[in-house]
Design a protein around this motif. Structure first.
Motif, short mmCIF file in Angstrom:
data_model
loop_
_atom_site.label_atom_id
_atom_site.label_comp_id
_atom_site.label_asym_id
_atom_site.label_seq_id
_atom_site.Cartn_x
_atom_site.Cartn_y
_atom_site.Cartn_z
N GLY A 17 82.85 -14.02 88.13
CA GLY A 17 84.10 -13.95 86.70
C GLY A 17 84.78 -12.25 86.84
N GLN A 18 85.47 -12.34 86.96
CA GLN A 18 86.42 -10.85 86.16
C GLN A 18 86.52 -11.21 84.90
OE1 GLN A 18 87.86 -9.63 88.71
NE2 GLN A 18 86.85 -10.93 90.29
N PRO A 19 86.74 -10.03 84.34
CA PRO A 19 86.85 -9.37 82.92
C PRO A 19 88.06 -9.46 82.76
CG PRO A 19 85.83 -7.85 84.49
CD PRO A 19 86.49 -8.55 85.13
N SER A 20 88.22 -9.78 81.69
CA SER A 20 89.51 -10.64 80.87
C SER A 20 89.75 -10.18 79.94
CB SER A 20 88.72 -12.15 80.12
OG SER A 20 87.99 -11.98 79.00
N THR A 21 91.24 -9.77 78.69
CA THR A 21 92.20 -9.62 78.49
C THR A 21 92.73 -10.11 77.73
OG1 THR A 21 93.98 -9.28 79.99
CG2 THR A 21 91.79 -7.39 80.17
N ALA A 40 82.51 -2.13 72.51
CA ALA A 40 82.15 -3.46 71.19
C ALA A 40 81.42 -5.01 71.99
CB ALA A 40 82.85 -4.07 70.71
N ALA A 41 80.27 -5.08 71.26
CA ALA A 41 79.34 -6.42 71.96
C ALA A 41 79.39 -7.62 71.15
CB ALA A 41 77.78 -5.56 72.48
N VAL A 42 79.38 -8.37 71.35
CA VAL A 42 79.37 -10.20 70.49
C VAL A 42 78.22 -11.00 71.14
CG1 VAL A 42 81.78 -10.67 69.57
CG2 VAL A 42 81.13 -11.13 72.18
N ALA A 110 83.05 -7.70 80.74
CA ALA A 110 84.19 -7.51 79.60
C ALA A 110 85.52 -8.17 79.28
CB ALA A 110 83.86 -6.17 79.29
N HIS A 111 85.64 -8.52 77.52
CA HIS A 111 86.82 -8.79 77.37
C HIS A 111 87.73 -7.80 76.25
CE1 HIS A 111 89.91 -11.88 75.67
NE2 HIS A 111 89.31 -10.81 74.28
N GLY A 116 92.15 -2.38 71.07
CA GLY A 116 91.65 -1.50 71.42
C GLY A 116 90.20 -1.73 71.72
N PHE A 117 89.83 -2.77 72.00
CA PHE A 117 87.96 -2.15 71.90
C PHE A 117 87.91 -3.32 73.83
CE2 PHE A 117 87.93 -2.15 67.48
CZ PHE A 117 87.12 -1.17 67.05
N THR A 118 86.98 -3.11 73.96
CA THR A 118 86.09 -3.46 75.29
C THR A 118 84.97 -4.21 75.12
OG1 THR A 118 85.82 -3.49 77.70
CG2 THR A 118 85.28 -1.62 76.25
N VAL A 119 85.10 -5.16 74.64
CA VAL A 119 83.93 -6.50 74.04
C VAL A 119 82.83 -7.20 75.17
CG1 VAL A 119 83.02 -8.16 72.55
CG2 VAL A 119 85.44 -6.62 72.14
N VAL A 120 82.04 -6.52 75.08
CA VAL A 120 80.96 -7.04 75.93
C VAL A 120 80.15 -8.79 75.66
CG1 VAL A 120 78.50 -7.27 77.12
CG2 VAL A 120 80.25 -5.14 77.13
#
Length: 197
Positions: A17-21, A40-42, A110-111, A116-120
């Motif tokens: 799977g690819q990172p998404s944005t 960031a992370a969820v 990560a998304h 301005g966040f990269t969310v894992v």
């Protein structure tokens, strides 16, 4: 049942799977030049006995994303050794989920958000009984949605609205009275794609 679910989710994590944005559906929208993405992370927490996903409705008094549907989570603090630690800490603070009751299965790609966040996303199973407790300053409601609702890519639609003078498109996957959209829906869509062999 728990073993089957664990195997299914673990297999989903193993699929490519690819990172998404937030830019996936908005190819003409340019990222701000020189923007530094904040980590960031969820916590994508699944309750195995009933196979539901824990979600929150953010407080309407918050400055950022008031009233929106979100996973428990947030930015990585200096005290968080890893992004997984950040997700676990935030889940304990926001919904009262003890980290000792969480079985982390792994990390999804990560998304990147337009804010301005990269969310894992940290995919996990909840162990034992858990009674959600909303942190009233940040969360107005904690609720659960069947995993089966999110596992079907056909339930997701692409919608749009004007934001900062431009039309922006995003995924949405409503459930009952809950309008689940944006980064949360995009992460769930990534999971749905992985759950569909």
């Amino acid at each position: 049942m728990v073993t089957d679910l664990r195997d299914r989710l673990t297999a989903a994590l193993a699929r490519s799977g690819q990172p998404s944005t937030d830019y996936d559906l908005n190819r003409g929208v340019l990222r701000p030049t020189g923007q530094m993405l904040r980590p960031a992370a969820v916590l994508v927490a699944v309750r195995p006995d009933v196979q539901t996903v824990i979600l929150t409705k953010r407080s309407p008094t918050l400055r950022h994303h008031p009233g929106q549907i979100a996973f428990p989570g947030g930015k990585q603090d200096a005290t968080d050794l890893t992004l997984t630690d950040a997700a676990l800490r935030e889940a304990e603070e926001e919904v009262g989920l003890p980290r000792t009751a969480v079985d982390v299965l792994g990390l999804m790609p990560a998304h990147e958000t337009v804010t301005g966040f990269t969310v894992v996303p940290v995919l996990s199973l909840i162990r034992g009984d858990f009674t959600p407790r909303a942190e009233t300053g940040e969360v107005s409601e904690v609720f659960e949605v069947p995993l089966s609702h999110f596992a079907d890519p056909a339930r997701f639609t692409v919608q749009g609205r004007r934001w900062q003078g431009q039309m922006r498109h995003y995924y949405a996957v409503p459930y009952g009275p809950y309008y689940i959209w944006g980064a949360t829906a995009r992460i769930l869509r990534a999971l749905a794609d992985r759950l569909t062999p």
